[in-house]
Design an enzyme around this catalytic site. Sequence first.
Site, PDB file in Angstrom:
ATOM      1  N   LEU A 168       0.819  -1.209   0.000  1.00  0.00           N
ATOM      2  CA  LEU A 168       0.000   0.000   0.000  1.00  0.00           C
ATOM      3  C   LEU A 168       0.853   1.260   0.000  1.00  0.00           C
ATOM      4  CD1 LEU A 168      -2.467  -1.254   2.762  1.00  0.00           C
ATOM      5  CD2 LEU A 168      -2.823  -1.365   0.273  1.00  0.00           C
ATOM      6  N   ASP A 170      10.323  -5.190  -5.225  1.00  0.00           N
ATOM      7  CA  ASP A 170      11.077  -6.434  -5.387  1.00  0.00           C
ATOM      8  C   ASP A 170      11.741  -6.842  -4.083  1.00  0.00           C
ATOM      9  OD1 ASP A 170      10.397  -6.608  -8.101  1.00  0.00           O
ATOM     10  OD2 ASP A 170      12.039  -5.278  -8.657  1.00  0.00           O
TER      11      ASP A 170
END
Length: 282
Positions: A199, A231
């Site tokens: 988020l 990532d």
Amino acid sequence: MSAPRAELTVVGSINVDLVARVERAPGRGETVGDGVLARQPGGKGANQAVAAARLGATVRMVGAVGSDDMGAYLLDSLATAGVDTSDVQIVDGESGMALIVVDGDGENSIVVCAEANSRIDPERVAVPDDSAVLAQLEIADGVIERAISATSGFVALNAAPARPFSAALLERVDLFIVNEHEYELLPELRTARSVAVTLGADGAMLLRNGEVVARCAARRAEVVNTVGAGDAFCAALTIGLIRGEDPRAALARACEVGAAAVEDPASQPQLRPLDEYVAAGS
């Protein structure tokens, strides 16, 4: 005492990132002239493999680079980070490349040119039968399906970039990882067994069969570059779960790793071992 060393196979893209840093990204049809250019290793697969290795996992990379000079550069960068590249295919032609614009707030826009990543031979993909797997959607479904069909281990899929994917993946994947925009674009994830949704500055949440079972806040970070943050989060969360950590604790620690990643200018940030990251409020 440190947790046991995780073993992970990352199946995904390997790119050269050409990064232009500008104070303000250009609008449609506009040219800005204050860019500073840098070349660095990237690709969602390689970024996650390097992050996992730097966080302390034993990592194998499955993917492809081209037969060009950039292919050798990319293989060397993975190996230097401690990633086993013996299963990276070298295919004729150009290596993958991403053109990235990063503005003064650290936000980015990216154009990915798949090149070698689109020529991975599924028949040459091999994964140990008990290996955990982390994959992304910058490569073909057939490559991912081949990899995950070979293992009985834990499978995580970073469903990015958001695009339709096969029913076989939806059925087999143990954990999907997406950002909030990707979650909105992939309605099939509403009923998935387990989905982690990032988020941004608001942290992350974990859903089971569409129900929120955990949330964590993000610490305030000085944003330099957001390219590798997702990532790094994916790598940290996957490692935590395959080490057997409580899902809420693994999610919170992954948020802390993601916050550290945005403070680093590289797509493959210089991360510390995972156990050194303590979630806010812990």
